[in-house]
Design a protein around this motif. Structure first.
Motif, PDB file in Angstrom:
ATOM      1  N   ALA A 195      34.417  22.455  28.863  1.00 29.57           N
ATOM      2  CA  ALA A 195      33.744  23.591  29.506  1.00 29.57           C
ATOM      3  C   ALA A 195      34.757  24.693  29.754  1.00 29.57           C
ATOM      4  CB  ALA A 195      33.083  23.170  30.816  1.00 29.57           C
ATOM      5  N   GLN A 196      34.502  25.850  29.155  1.00 23.56           N
ATOM      6  CA  GLN A 196      35.308  27.039  29.392  1.00 23.56           C
ATOM      7  C   GLN A 196      34.343  28.151  29.809  1.00 23.56           C
ATOM      8  OE1 GLN A 196      38.672  27.509  26.367  1.00 23.56           O
ATOM      9  NE2 GLN A 196      37.370  26.022  25.326  1.00 23.56           N
ATOM     10  N   LEU A 197      34.321  28.444  31.086  1.00 19.78           N
ATOM     11  CA  LEU A 197      33.373  29.409  31.635  1.00 19.78           C
ATOM     12  C   LEU A 197      33.952  30.817  31.612  1.00 19.78           C
ATOM     13  CD1 LEU A 197      32.129  27.432  34.768  1.00 19.78           C
ATOM     14  CD2 LEU A 197      31.129  27.489  32.480  1.00 19.78           C
ATOM     15  N   SER A 198      33.085  31.777  31.354  1.00 21.89           N
ATOM     16  CA  SER A 198      33.519  33.177  31.366  1.00 21.89           C
ATOM     17  C   SER A 198      32.407  34.053  31.916  1.00 21.89           C
ATOM     18  CB  SER A 198      33.898  33.626  29.950  1.00 21.89           C
ATOM     19  OG  SER A 198      34.367  34.949  29.946  1.00 21.89           O
ATOM     20  N   PHE A 199      32.738  34.838  32.928  1.00 24.02           N
ATOM     21  CA  PHE A 199      31.823  35.826  33.484  1.00 24.02           C
ATOM     22  C   PHE A 199      32.286  37.215  33.042  1.00 24.02           C
ATOM     23  CE2 PHE A 199      30.832  33.180  37.566  1.00 24.02           C
ATOM     24  CZ  PHE A 199      30.196  32.243  36.780  1.00 24.02           C
ATOM     25  N   ALA A 200      31.348  38.111  32.840  1.00 21.62           N
ATOM     26  CA  ALA A 200      31.691  39.506  32.563  1.00 21.62           C
ATOM     27  C   ALA A 200      31.363  40.336  33.795  1.00 21.62           C
ATOM     28  CB  ALA A 200      30.911  40.023  31.357  1.00 21.62           C
ATOM     29  N   LEU A 201      32.264  41.236  34.156  1.00 20.67           N
ATOM     30  CA  LEU A 201      32.016  42.162  35.256  1.00 20.67           C
ATOM     31  C   LEU A 201      31.839  43.540  34.638  1.00 20.67           C
ATOM     32  CD1 LEU A 201      31.915  41.680  38.333  1.00 20.67           C
ATOM     33  CD2 LEU A 201      34.102  42.844  38.478  1.00 20.67           C
ATOM     34  N   CYS A 202      30.654  44.110  34.788  1.00 20.03           N
ATOM     35  CA  CYS A 202      30.310  45.377  34.146  1.00 20.03           C
ATOM     36  C   CYS A 202      30.145  46.476  35.183  1.00 20.03           C
ATOM     37  CB  CYS A 202      29.006  45.236  33.354  1.00 20.03           C
ATOM     38  SG  CYS A 202      29.040  43.908  32.126  1.00 20.03           S
ATOM     39  N   ALA A 203      30.652  47.663  34.844  1.00 26.14           N
ATOM     40  CA  ALA A 203      30.558  48.796  35.754  1.00 26.14           C
ATOM     41  C   ALA A 203      29.110  49.261  35.859  1.00 26.14           C
ATOM     42  CB  ALA A 203      31.446  49.931  35.260  1.00 26.14           C
ATOM     43  N   ILE A 263      37.366  51.818  31.166  1.00 24.44           N
ATOM     44  CA  ILE A 263      36.948  50.437  30.926  1.00 24.44           C
ATOM     45  C   ILE A 263      35.646  50.188  31.671  1.00 24.44           C
ATOM     46  CG2 ILE A 263      37.579  48.013  31.212  1.00 24.44           C
ATOM     47  CD1 ILE A 263      40.519  48.937  31.265  1.00 24.44           C
ATOM     48  N   ARG A 264      34.668  49.701  30.953  1.00 26.68           N
ATOM     49  CA  ARG A 264      33.371  49.451  31.567  1.00 26.68           C
ATOM     50  C   ARG A 264      33.084  47.954  31.744  1.00 26.68           C
ATOM     51  NH1 ARG A 264      30.721  53.736  32.618  1.00 26.68           N
ATOM     52  NH2 ARG A 264      29.017  52.397  33.324  1.00 26.68           N
ATOM     53  N   GLU A 265      33.993  47.116  31.272  1.00 29.07           N
ATOM     54  CA  GLU A 265      33.736  45.682  31.368  1.00 29.07           C
ATOM     55  C   GLU A 265      35.039  44.902  31.260  1.00 29.07           C
ATOM     56  OE1 GLU A 265      31.809  42.368  28.399  1.00 29.07           O
ATOM     57  OE2 GLU A 265      30.616  44.188  28.758  1.00 29.07           O
ATOM     58  N   PHE A 266      35.157  43.829  32.022  1.00 30.71           N
ATOM     59  CA  PHE A 266      36.258  42.892  31.835  1.00 30.71           C
ATOM     60  C   PHE A 266      35.736  41.491  32.129  1.00 30.71           C
ATOM     61  CE2 PHE A 266      36.650  44.321  36.265  1.00 30.71           C
ATOM     62  CZ  PHE A 266      36.758  43.129  36.967  1.00 30.71           C
ATOM     63  N   HIS A 295      33.205  45.432  45.555  1.00 33.27           N
ATOM     64  CA  HIS A 295      34.186  46.472  45.859  1.00 33.27           C
ATOM     65  C   HIS A 295      34.350  47.493  44.735  1.00 33.27           C
ATOM     66  CE1 HIS A 295      36.162  43.338  48.731  1.00 33.27           C
ATOM     67  NE2 HIS A 295      35.119  43.934  49.275  1.00 33.27           N
ATOM     68  N   MET A 296      33.996  47.105  43.506  1.00 38.65           N
ATOM     69  CA  MET A 296      34.211  47.994  42.364  1.00 38.65           C
ATOM     70  C   MET A 296      32.917  48.594  41.834  1.00 38.65           C
ATOM     71  SD  MET A 296      37.072  45.659  40.365  1.00 38.65           S
ATOM     72  CE  MET A 296      37.284  46.855  39.036  1.00 38.65           C
ATOM     73  N   ASP A 297      31.801  48.327  42.507  1.00 34.30           N
ATOM     74  CA  ASP A 297      30.493  48.825  42.073  1.00 34.30           C
ATOM     75  C   ASP A 297      30.179  48.319  40.668  1.00 34.30           C
ATOM     76  OD1 ASP A 297      28.073  50.120  42.030  1.00 34.30           O
ATOM     77  OD2 ASP A 297      28.907  52.107  41.578  1.00 34.30           O
ATOM     78  N   GLY A 298      30.101  46.999  40.553  1.00 35.12           N
ATOM     79  CA  GLY A 298      29.793  46.395  39.266  1.00 35.12           C
ATOM     80  C   GLY A 298      28.785  45.279  39.422  1.00 35.12           C
ATOM     81  N   VAL A 299      28.423  44.663  38.293  1.00 30.90           N
ATOM     82  CA  VAL A 299      27.495  43.535  38.297  1.00 30.90           C
ATOM     83  C   VAL A 299      28.113  42.402  37.488  1.00 30.90           C
ATOM     84  CG1 VAL A 299      25.394  44.885  38.621  1.00 30.90           C
ATOM     85  CG2 VAL A 299      26.253  44.485  36.312  1.00 30.90           C
ATOM     86  N   VAL A 300      27.773  41.169  37.857  1.00 31.57           N
ATOM     87  CA  VAL A 300      28.289  39.987  37.171  1.00 31.57           C
ATOM     88  C   VAL A 300      27.246  39.516  36.161  1.00 31.57           C
ATOM     89  CG1 VAL A 300      29.181  37.652  37.448  1.00 31.57           C
ATOM     90  CG2 VAL A 300      29.552  39.356  39.252  1.00 31.57           C
ATOM     91  N   THR A 301      27.670  39.368  34.895  1.00 36.03           N
ATOM     92  CA  THR A 301      26.747  38.964  33.839  1.00 36.03           C
ATOM     93  C   THR A 301      27.339  37.820  33.022  1.00 36.03           C
ATOM     94  OG1 THR A 301      27.601  40.435  32.093  1.00 36.03           O
ATOM     95  CG2 THR A 301      26.028  41.380  33.665  1.00 36.03           C
ATOM     96  N   ASP A 302      26.488  37.236  32.167  1.00 35.23           N
ATOM     97  CA  ASP A 302      26.978  36.234  31.225  1.00 35.23           C
ATOM     98  C   ASP A 302      27.409  36.945  29.936  1.00 35.23           C
ATOM     99  OD1 ASP A 302      24.676  36.919  29.851  1.00 35.23           O
ATOM    100  OD2 ASP A 302      23.622  35.039  30.287  1.00 35.23           O
ATOM    101  N   GLY A 303      27.707  36.169  28.911  1.00 36.29           N
ATOM    102  CA  GLY A 303      28.174  36.762  27.669  1.00 36.29           C
ATOM    103  C   GLY A 303      27.138  37.602  26.946  1.00 36.29           C
ATOM    104  N   ASN A 304      25.859  37.430  27.303  1.00 35.44           N
ATOM    105  CA  ASN A 304      24.780  38.189  26.661  1.00 35.44           C
ATOM    106  C   ASN A 304      24.324  39.378  27.495  1.00 35.44           C
ATOM    107  OD1 ASN A 304      24.632  36.362  24.434  1.00 35.44           O
ATOM    108  ND2 ASN A 304      23.453  34.938  25.721  1.00 35.44           N
ATOM    109  N   GLY A 305      25.040  39.664  28.564  1.00 33.13           N
ATOM    110  CA  GLY A 305      24.690  40.810  29.390  1.00 33.13           C
ATOM    111  C   GLY A 305      23.629  40.531  30.433  1.00 33.13           C
TER     112      GLY A 305
END
Length: 344
Positions: A195-203, A263-266, A295-305
């Motif tokens: 299991a290798q989990l990854s979250f995307a943080l999008c502006a 940068i809009r996503e990391f 704190h950065m005004d973003g949303v947490v998403t999966d790899g598909n947005g």
């Protein structure tokens, strides 16, 4: 100039001014958010993120007080093929080290040699200046590249035999077909429990500059990694893998003026089998993602947005507990030396 011409000139000037002001406001609004200047009143050093020296956590003066990982023999019959090498008389560590193959790999698998200390009778990594009454050579059964195959087993035999000949020992090898079958079974288990989990943080609105991301991550304990655009949350034990990783666009980090990079996503990631269960890595990943998004005004998403809600996160947490249980039952507990080697 007539009153009509004067009115048109005034209207034109006002319109031009309004356009300039609007364009300025729009550019300011769309410009990537920048890191705040360090506060001089803060008691501890607060280096600006752009000045961070890229490095992974290593044992330096700053880490000298951290707990050290327990040192144990590397080879383990649970995940290694091991060939014992009997000796007629002890051999120096210097001679043994000189006989070890330069390439410490067999195909895609790590190859290791250990010695039985003439003093303690314990197996250990070879050390110059010591004497060893026996040796064992080993090759890993599986890793994330796949299972040990017939060709790799044959190469292991050649390398182990060459080492044994150099030190005047007699090796004993297990059956190739049995070991290759064991490797396949272990690889199947590892593939089903990786299991290798990854979250995307999008502006949500304005983009971020590299410095803005680095500053917010640093406040949560992240430090700069070796690769530009990578930060890590280090383990409390020096020398162990980082608990979490944060990665953004490398090109943005390497730009002549990173402050202008938008940068809009990391991503935030967790390599589950590498981190011990008691470190509560997923809970920390979840909390770090929440705080950064807040704190950065973003949303947490999966790899598909898709936005990750509490229900989905709770389900992931439950699934991970079952994964940890399965690894424990196989004596490959997450974060153990064997698990870190197998899942690499």
């Amino acid at each position: 100039m007539s009153s009509l011409q004067l009115s048109l000139a005034v209207i034109g000037a006002l319109t031009l001014g309004a356009v300039v002001i609007y364009n300025y406001w729009t550019s300011r609004k769309n410009a990537p958010r920048q890191a705040e200047a360090p506060m001089e009143s803060v008691g501890t050093a607060d280096t600006a993120p752009e000045d961070f020296e890229p490095r992974e956590p290593v044992l330096t003066d700053d880490f000298s007080s951290l707990p050290q990982p327990e040192r144990k023999p590397l080879l383990d019959a649970l995940i290694d093929v091991i060939a014992t090498i009997e000796m007629d008389h002890p051999v120096s560590g210097d001679a043994a080290l000189a006989a070890v193959p330069v390439t410490r790999r067999v195909g895609t698998k790590p190859f290791h040699v250990e010695g039985c200390s003439d003093l303690s009778g314990e197996w250990e990594a070879l050390v110059a200046g010591r004497r060893y009454s026996a040796f064992q050579a080993g090759v890993q059964l599986a890793n994330r590249v796949g299972a040990l195959n017939n060709i790799e087993f044959s190469e292991f035999v050649v390398k182990a035999q060459a080492f044994a000949d150099a030190v005047g020992g007699t090796p004993s090898f297990s059956d190739m077909l049995e070991e290759v079958a064991r490797a396949r079974e272990l690889d199947q288990f590892a593939s089903a429990h990786d299991a290798q989990l990854s979250f995307a943080l999008c502006a949500s609105a304005s983009a971020w500059s590299p410095g803005y991301i680095q500053q917010h991550a640093a406040r949560l304990g992240f430090v700069a990694g070796v690769i530009p655009g990578r930060m890590v949350l280090p383990s409390a034990v020096a020398g162990l893998p980082p608990i979490l990783s944060l990665v953004f666009d490398t090109q943005a980090a390497l730009a002549d003026d990173p402050a202008l990079s938008a940068i809009r996503e990391f991503s935030l990631s967790l390599d589950v089998p590498q981190i011990a269960r008691e470190d509560q890595a997923f809970e920390r990943l979840r909390e770090v993602a929440r705080l950064l998004a807040e704190h950065m005004d973003g949303v947490v998403t999966d790899g598909n947005g898709q936005i990750l809600g509490e229900e989905v996160l709770n389900q992931i947490a439950n699934d991970l507990q079952q994964l940890y249980d399965a690894l424990d039952a196989r004596e490959l507990s997450a974060g153990s030396p064997q698990a870190r080697r197998l899942f690499s």
